[in-house]
Design a protein around this motif. Sequence first.
Motif, short mmCIF file in Angstrom:
data_model
loop_
_atom_site.label_atom_id
_atom_site.label_comp_id
_atom_site.label_asym_id
_atom_site.label_seq_id
_atom_site.Cartn_x
_atom_site.Cartn_y
_atom_site.Cartn_z
N ILE A 148 0.84 -1.20 0.00
CA ILE A 148 0.00 0.00 0.00
C ILE A 148 0.88 1.25 0.00
CG2 ILE A 148 -1.66 1.35 1.35
CD1 ILE A 148 -2.90 -1.34 2.22
N ALA A 149 1.91 1.26 0.81
CA ALA A 149 2.81 2.41 0.87
C ALA A 149 3.50 2.62 -0.48
CB ALA A 149 3.84 2.22 1.98
N ALA A 150 3.93 1.54 -1.11
CA ALA A 150 4.60 1.64 -2.42
C ALA A 150 3.64 2.19 -3.46
CB ALA A 150 5.14 0.29 -2.85
N VAL A 151 2.39 1.72 -3.45
CA VAL A 151 1.39 2.21 -4.41
C VAL A 151 1.13 3.70 -4.18
CG1 VAL A 151 -1.05 2.05 -5.06
CG2 VAL A 151 0.31 -0.03 -4.80
N VAL A 152 1.01 4.10 -2.92
CA VAL A 152 0.78 5.52 -2.60
C VAL A 152 1.95 6.37 -3.10
CG1 VAL A 152 0.62 7.17 -0.69
CG2 VAL A 152 -0.78 5.10 -0.68
N VAL A 153 3.18 5.91 -2.90
CA VAL A 153 4.36 6.65 -3.35
C VAL A 153 4.36 6.78 -4.88
CG1 VAL A 153 6.89 6.56 -3.54
CG2 VAL A 153 5.78 6.16 -1.34
N VAL A 154 4.06 5.68 -5.57
CA VAL A 154 4.04 5.70 -7.04
C VAL A 154 2.94 6.64 -7.54
CG1 VAL A 154 3.56 4.31 -9.09
CG2 VAL A 154 5.11 3.45 -7.35
N VAL A 155 1.77 6.58 -6.94
CA VAL A 155 0.67 7.45 -7.35
C VAL A 155 1.02 8.92 -7.10
CG1 VAL A 155 -1.72 8.11 -6.81
CG2 VAL A 155 -1.13 5.70 -7.14
N MET A 156 1.63 9.20 -5.96
CA MET A 156 2.02 10.59 -5.67
C MET A 156 3.08 11.07 -6.66
SD MET A 156 1.93 10.60 -1.49
CE MET A 156 2.71 12.18 -1.37
N TRP A 157 4.05 10.21 -6.97
CA TRP A 157 5.08 10.58 -7.95
C TRP A 157 4.45 10.82 -9.32
CZ3 TRP A 157 6.35 8.02 -12.47
CH2 TRP A 157 7.42 8.57 -13.17
N ALA A 158 3.53 9.94 -9.74
CA ALA A 158 2.87 10.09 -11.04
C ALA A 158 2.06 11.38 -11.10
CB ALA A 158 1.98 8.88 -11.34
N ALA A 159 1.37 11.69 -10.01
CA ALA A 159 0.59 12.93 -9.96
C ALA A 159 1.50 14.15 -10.05
CB ALA A 159 -0.25 12.99 -8.69
N SER A 160 2.61 14.10 -9.34
CA SER A 160 3.57 15.19 -9.39
C SER A 160 4.17 15.35 -10.79
CB SER A 160 4.69 14.95 -8.37
OG SER A 160 5.68 15.94 -8.48
N ALA A 161 4.53 14.23 -11.42
CA ALA A 161 5.07 14.27 -12.78
C ALA A 161 4.04 14.81 -13.76
CB ALA A 161 5.53 12.88 -13.21
N TYR A 162 2.80 14.37 -13.64
CA TYR A 162 1.72 14.85 -14.51
C TYR A 162 1.55 16.37 -14.36
CZ TYR A 162 -2.92 15.60 -16.46
OH TYR A 162 -3.98 16.08 -17.19
N ASN A 163 1.48 16.83 -13.12
CA ASN A 163 1.31 18.27 -12.87
C ASN A 163 2.48 19.08 -13.42
OD1 ASN A 163 -1.16 17.84 -11.68
ND2 ASN A 163 -0.33 17.77 -9.60
N SER A 164 3.67 18.55 -13.30
CA SER A 164 4.85 19.23 -13.85
C SER A 164 4.77 19.30 -15.38
CB SER A 164 6.13 18.53 -13.43
OG SER A 164 6.30 18.62 -12.03
N MET A 165 4.30 18.22 -16.00
CA MET A 165 4.16 18.21 -17.46
C MET A 165 3.13 19.24 -17.92
SD MET A 165 4.33 14.19 -18.36
CE MET A 165 5.58 13.20 -17.55
N VAL A 166 2.03 19.33 -17.17
CA VAL A 166 1.02 20.34 -17.49
C VAL A 166 1.63 21.73 -17.40
CG1 VAL A 166 -1.13 21.42 -16.68
CG2 VAL A 166 -0.96 18.92 -16.83
#
Length: 195
Positions: free
Chosen positions: A11-29
Amino acid sequence: MKLSKSTIGIIAAVVVVVMWAASAYNSMVGEQEKATTAFANVQSAYQRRADLIPNLVEVVKGYASHEKETFEAVVNARAKATQVTIDPSNMTPEKMKEFQQAQGELGSALGRLLAVQENYPELKANENFRDLQVQLEGTENRINEARNTFNGVVQNYNTYIRKFPKNIIAGVFGFNTMDKFQADADAQNAPKVKF
C-alpha cells in the motif's frame, strides 16, 4: 482487522508511485502551459506586425502610387498570414510549416515594400513612414525574441517529457513533443529585391 507488514508495504509503495505520477503529470502540465503561452506571445508579435502593415502601405501609397504590384503583394501576404491559424490543439508539423511559410511570405513582401523607399527620397523623409519603419523593426526584433523564447521553452518541455521514467507518464496521458520554429530554407540566401 490487522494488516500484515507486506500489505502495508505494498500500500505504501502504491501511494508513493501514485504521488510521484501525480507530481510528474502536474509538472508536465506546467511545462506544456509555458510552451503554449510562449507560442501565444509569438502570435501576438506577428499580429502586431500585421496590424502595422496597413498603415505603412497607406503612407507609401501616397508617395509611390504606381507601385501597385508591391502593395497588392503585401496586402495579399498579410491576408494569407492572418488566415493561417494555429493553436496548441492543432500544432502539427504540417500546420507549423504552413504558419511559418505564410509569415515568411509576409516578411518578404514587407521587405519589398520597405525597399520602395530607396526610389523615393521624399518618402524617406516622411515622419510617419520613419515612425512606422521603426515600429516594424522593433516588431521584427520582438518576433525573433518571442520565437527564440518559444524554442527554448519547447526544448525544456520536450526534454522533460522524453526523460525516463516520465516518458511513461507522458505516453499514458498523451503528452506529445512540440515542434520548434525552424529557419526558412531561403534564409541562408540574401534576399533579392527587384523593381
